[in-house]
Design a protein around this motif. Structure first.
Motif, short mmCIF file in Angstrom:
data_model
loop_
_atom_site.label_atom_id
_atom_site.label_comp_id
_atom_site.label_asym_id
_atom_site.label_seq_id
_atom_site.Cartn_x
_atom_site.Cartn_y
_atom_site.Cartn_z
N TYR B 58 0.84 -1.20 0.00
CA TYR B 58 0.00 0.00 0.00
C TYR B 58 0.88 1.26 0.00
O TYR B 58 0.57 2.25 -0.65
CB TYR B 58 -0.93 -0.01 1.22
N ILE B 61 2.82 1.71 -3.49
CA ILE B 61 2.00 2.28 -4.57
C ILE B 61 1.89 3.79 -4.41
O ILE B 61 1.98 4.55 -5.37
CB ILE B 61 0.60 1.64 -4.57
N TYR B 67 2.17 6.27 -10.32
CA TYR B 67 0.83 6.30 -9.73
C TYR B 67 0.48 7.70 -9.26
O TYR B 67 -0.66 8.15 -9.38
CB TYR B 67 0.73 5.30 -8.57
N SER B 70 -0.68 9.47 -12.05
CA SER B 70 -2.01 8.99 -12.40
C SER B 70 -3.08 9.64 -11.51
O SER B 70 -4.16 10.00 -11.98
CB SER B 70 -2.03 7.46 -12.24
N MET B 249 -6.49 6.69 -13.11
CA MET B 249 -6.27 5.64 -12.11
C MET B 249 -6.95 4.33 -12.49
O MET B 249 -6.42 3.25 -12.28
CB MET B 249 -6.80 6.11 -10.75
N GLN B 252 -4.77 2.71 -15.03
CA GLN B 252 -3.56 2.17 -14.43
C GLN B 252 -3.86 0.87 -13.67
O GLN B 252 -3.10 -0.09 -13.71
CB GLN B 252 -2.94 3.20 -13.48
N LEU B 253 -5.02 0.85 -13.04
CA LEU B 253 -5.44 -0.35 -12.32
C LEU B 253 -5.56 -1.53 -13.29
O LEU B 253 -5.04 -2.63 -13.04
CB LEU B 253 -6.80 -0.07 -11.67
N SER B 256 -2.10 -2.62 -14.44
CA SER B 256 -1.40 -3.40 -13.43
C SER B 256 -1.97 -4.81 -13.34
O SER B 256 -1.24 -5.79 -13.27
CB SER B 256 -1.50 -2.75 -12.05
N GLU B 265 -0.85 -5.54 -6.78
CA GLU B 265 -0.75 -4.12 -7.06
C GLU B 265 -2.11 -3.55 -7.48
O GLU B 265 -2.49 -2.45 -7.07
CB GLU B 265 0.24 -3.94 -8.21
N GLN B 269 -4.66 -0.63 -5.70
CA GLN B 269 -5.18 0.52 -6.43
C GLN B 269 -6.70 0.58 -6.38
O GLN B 269 -7.29 1.65 -6.31
CB GLN B 269 -4.70 0.48 -7.88
N SER B 270 -7.33 -0.57 -6.43
CA SER B 270 -8.79 -0.52 -6.40
C SER B 270 -9.29 -0.14 -5.01
O SER B 270 -10.32 0.50 -4.87
CB SER B 270 -9.42 -1.81 -6.91
N TYR B 272 -7.73 2.03 -3.09
CA TYR B 272 -7.58 3.49 -3.07
C TYR B 272 -8.71 4.17 -3.83
O TYR B 272 -9.29 5.16 -3.39
CB TYR B 272 -6.23 3.90 -3.68
#
Lengths: 478, 296
Positions: B58, B61, B67, B70, B249, B252-253, B256, B265, B269-270, B272
């Motif tokens: 966490y 990232i 990121y 992003s 984002m 990017q998710l 990844s 990873e 991101q999900s 966040y």
């Protein structure tokens, strides 16, 4: 626009969405789109357009036949679009016709990324196909997954590896083991407009062999002919890899990942500097046309319309370029020559493309194993490989195929097609030419393409080389 | 005690609720918890192999330059798309509401793009605005005198994605706004007309306050759209480029998770993304609750 348009070769969120879009963009727009692809693989290998409705039905238009009730059915997942898919299905149909008790079913998953993703998911879910086609760039990932039978073990004594083209099998061997069966392999090649060369007072039989010569030739073409720029190619990392191999330099440390995990990209070598500075100067001086990011038809279109005199592509795209030359509003004679070298010497070029993998869990019985062996031996045999080469331009894996084509007079009718073989003959197989054992399909490949975009944006070469060395290093170590 | 008693026992009620609860648990709560948990693992290949790294991932990232970029791109995109969509929709919906003739035709025209799936709309825009072959590209270049190539120029790519997304999501807002405008009593129109209030003033001082519940609703929905939308345009047109200029984002998710196969990873991101969306939605409702006129 053309209907053949290999351009994107990335996983989609869902296959059906991607295909829907492709149907919507039927004009082949995607071919010119600014989309990034798996830049490591030759274009023709990633043709993924217009291939149907996403439910795995065979849309190539070639009927591979029906399985009999007690046939052993082998599922074969590939990445080809309608055109290349039909060539593959043609071969598979022939096999199904003659094979007794074995039936091969082909399914296109759209592209390398999609197929890799689909196969991995299927393995996780316990219903993997028997055969799946992966890009060479996915090799290290496939090996990490530890879910595949090495074809060398599968085939055992049934195969004599020296029957196959050395440069191809050497490229794919990892630590002396053949994990997968090469099937669609090609090398980078230069195509040019012979008529335009003559018009500019250049000798079409003496195509440029070095970067310096390409620059001179481009200047002459721009001055003496209608060409806006001298040459064109797509922003794909494959060419960089090729040039590095030709110049006997690694792209990644630890011998391109062959002697341990790569943790760095070697952008500070003389070769890398030479490639990028030459490329940038060509662009800044309007001698190079930046056609597109990722694979596609744009460079072919630029050659066809006379906007450039030279383009770079894959040997598997030669047939396509020849077609474009014929169909041009001012038809011209197409020349083909090996890829030029960064310096004066030419060592070994790299090949690229995909190979067939066998998920371990799919092989449930000795019968299935027998069937797989039978199919592999047949499809890599002399005749099918000769046919495959004729249809697609991919190298025929079997050594005898070339002789068969020669005696059929195929090369006399299609002289440009010998250039790929010439290049391979010129090539020395070495540690530089072997497949990179670096997972380059995702972030690493994207960052490498971004480096070129940064240079186009006018950023400073030295700054960008060190910035991207850092960024790509981070990506490699993630 | 309530005088009405629908069920004899709590058990009976629980039994009837069971299917709904089961669906929530299986498809919502369990995957959500599992996502948070996956974020603690460094994974390869769809979670097949994992090393427990706890909160470290966490943190990594958050510290990841790509990121961070992003997140900035996404915030810019959210602001532009939330307010862009709302302002343009209000103007268009109001014009359609007040226009005398051809109302239906205008309505169809503005709602039509919304009827297209995002992917189709993005492909259409790609064809129209492609630097090499786009039909609108040459006029853009001759009108503005700039080099139109969003494959190289990040700012152009960003606005292409933002405006493109606004274009095909407008219809949603307009449908709600038109319904809201039509819900305003005709008598109010007559009164203000007799008083000679100018049209723009009517919109600002009368209509907007009256339809504020709808505006709040749209603000929340648009904000969520700002963080979770735009994917189609990015995926089909810019692929997050050039050099991360449109790397939302959500994209990017996806990169990844499904291009680099790094599920751990992607899980982080999900989480966040989810947290941001929850915070924003709650903040908006709490903040706006005080100033919204719900009538009656």
């Amino acid at each position: 626009m053309t209907s053949r348009n290999p351009l994107r070769d990335r996983p989609g969120t869902s296959v059906s969405r991607r295909r829907f879009v492709e149907a919507a963009g039927a004009a082949g727009i995607a071919g010119l789109a600014g989309c990034t692809g798996n830049s490591d693989q030759p274009a023709e290998a990633s043709s993924g357009n217009g291939n149907g409705n996403g439910n795995g039905e065979n849309e190539s238009g070639v009927d591979v036949g029906e399985a009999d009730e007690d046939d052993i059915v082998l599922e074969f997942w590939h990445i080809f679009g309608s055109e290349l898919g039909s060539h593959l299905d043609h071969l598979v149909a022939e096999y199904n016709d003659r094979a007794d008790g074995i039936h091969v079913e082909t399914t296109s998953q759209g592209g390398y990324g999609e197929n890799f993703e689909a196969t991995m998911s299927a393995i996780n879910a316990g219903n993997a196909p028997h055969i799946s086609l992966f890009a060479s760039g996915d090799t290290s990932a496939a090996l990490d997954a530890d879910a595949f039978i090495p074809v060398e073990d599968l085939l055992g004594d049934n195969v004599n590896w020296s029957d196959y083209m050395e440069v191809v099998v050497d490229y794919f061997a990892v630590d002396g083991t053949w994990h997968s069966m090469p099937i669609n392999n090609s090398t980078a090649i230069m195509s040019y407009n012979r008529d335009m060369f003559e018009e500019a007072g250049l000798d079409p039989d003496e195509p440029p062999e070095t970067m310096a010569e390409v620059r001179q030739v481009s200047e002459t073409l721009v001055e003496e002919t209608q060409a806006e720029e001298g040459c064109a190619w797509a922003n794909v990392t494959w060419f960089i890899n090729q040039w590095s191999a030709i110049d006997q330099e690694f792209v990644f440390n630890n011998a391109n990942g062959r002697e341990g995990d790569s943790t760095e990209i070697l952008l500070e070598t003389e070769t890398a500097r030479r490639i990028y500075s030459w490329w940038k100067e060509m662009y800044d001086d309007e001698l190079y046309m930046a056609t597109q990011q990722g694979w596609g038809d744009a460079s072919g279109a630029a050659l066809q319309s006379g906007r450039v005199g030279i383009n770079l592509g894959s040997t598997a795209g030669l047939g396509r370029n020849a077609e474009l030359a014929e169909e041009a509003s001012e038809p011209f004679e197409l020349g083909a020559a090996p890829l030029f070298s960064p310096h004066d010497d030419f060592h070994g070029g790299q090949i690229g493309g995909g190979s067939l993998w066998v998920p371990e869990q799919a092989v449930e019985s000795p019968d299935q194993e027998e069937a797989l062996i039978d199919f592999f031996l047949w499809i890599t045999g002399p005749e099918p490989q000769a046919e495959w080469h004729k249809r697609t331009g991919y190298f025929p894996l079997h050594r005898e195929s070339r002789d068969m084509l020669e005696s059929d007079g195929f090369f006399e009718e299609n002289p440009a097609w010998t250039a790929g073989f010439d290049q391979l003959e010129k090539s020395e197989s070495s540690e530089y030419t072997r497949m990179h054992m670096v997972a380059t399909t995702g972030e690493v490949g994207d960052e490498r393409m971004d480096l070129w975009t940064a240079l186009r944006q006018g950023e400073d070469l030295d700054e960008m080389l060190s910035e991207y060395k850092q960024r790509i290093g981070d990506a490699l170590q993630r | 005690m309530s005088s009405r008693k629908a069920y004899d026992s709590t058990w009976q009620a629980a039994l009837l609720l069971l299917p709904t609860i089961a669906i929530f648990v299986i498809f919502l709560y369990w995957p959500a918890l599992r996502t948070i948990w996956l974020g603690f693992y460094e994974t390869q290949f769809f979670g097949q192999q994992g090393t427990f790294v706890g909160l470290q991932q966490y943190w990594e990232i958050l510290m990841w330059e790509k990121y961070q970029n992003s997140v900035i791109v996404t915030l810019k995109f959210a602001v532009v798309s939330v307010f862009g969509t709302l302002i343009v929709s209000i103007l268009l919906a109001y014009w359609i509401y007040t226009v005398e003739r051809g109302k239906t035709a205008y309505m169809i025209a503005v709602i039509w793009p919304y009827a297209m799936p995002g992917a189709v709309a993005a492909t259409v825009l790609l064809i129209l605005l492609h630097p090499e072959i786009g039909m609108i590209s040459a006029p853009i270049e001759s009108l503005t005198g700039m080099e139109w190539d969003w494959r190289v120029h990040g700012t152009q790519a960003f606005w292409l994605v933002a405006l493109g997304t606004i274009w095909f999501t407008l219809g949603y807002d307009i449908i709600f706004l038109l319904a809201a405008f039509h819900g305003i009593p005709e008598s109010l129109n007559e009164t203000t007309r007799l008083d000679g209030v100018p049209q723009w003033r009517m919109l600002v001082s009368v209509y907007l306050p009256l339809i504020s519940p709808t505006l709040l609703f749209l603000l929340v929905i648009n904000t969520l759209g700002g963080f979770f939308g735009g994917f189609a345009m990015v995926d089909l047109v810019t692929n997050g480029g050039p050099r991360g200029a449109t790397n939302l984002m959500i994209y990017q998710l996806y990169e990844s998770g499904f291009r680099n196969f790094n599920i751990g990873e992607a899980a982080v991101q999900s989480v966040y993304l989810f947290a941001i969306a929850v915070v924003l939605a709650v903040a908006q409702i709490v903040f706006s609750d005080k100033r919204i006129h719900y009538g009656g």
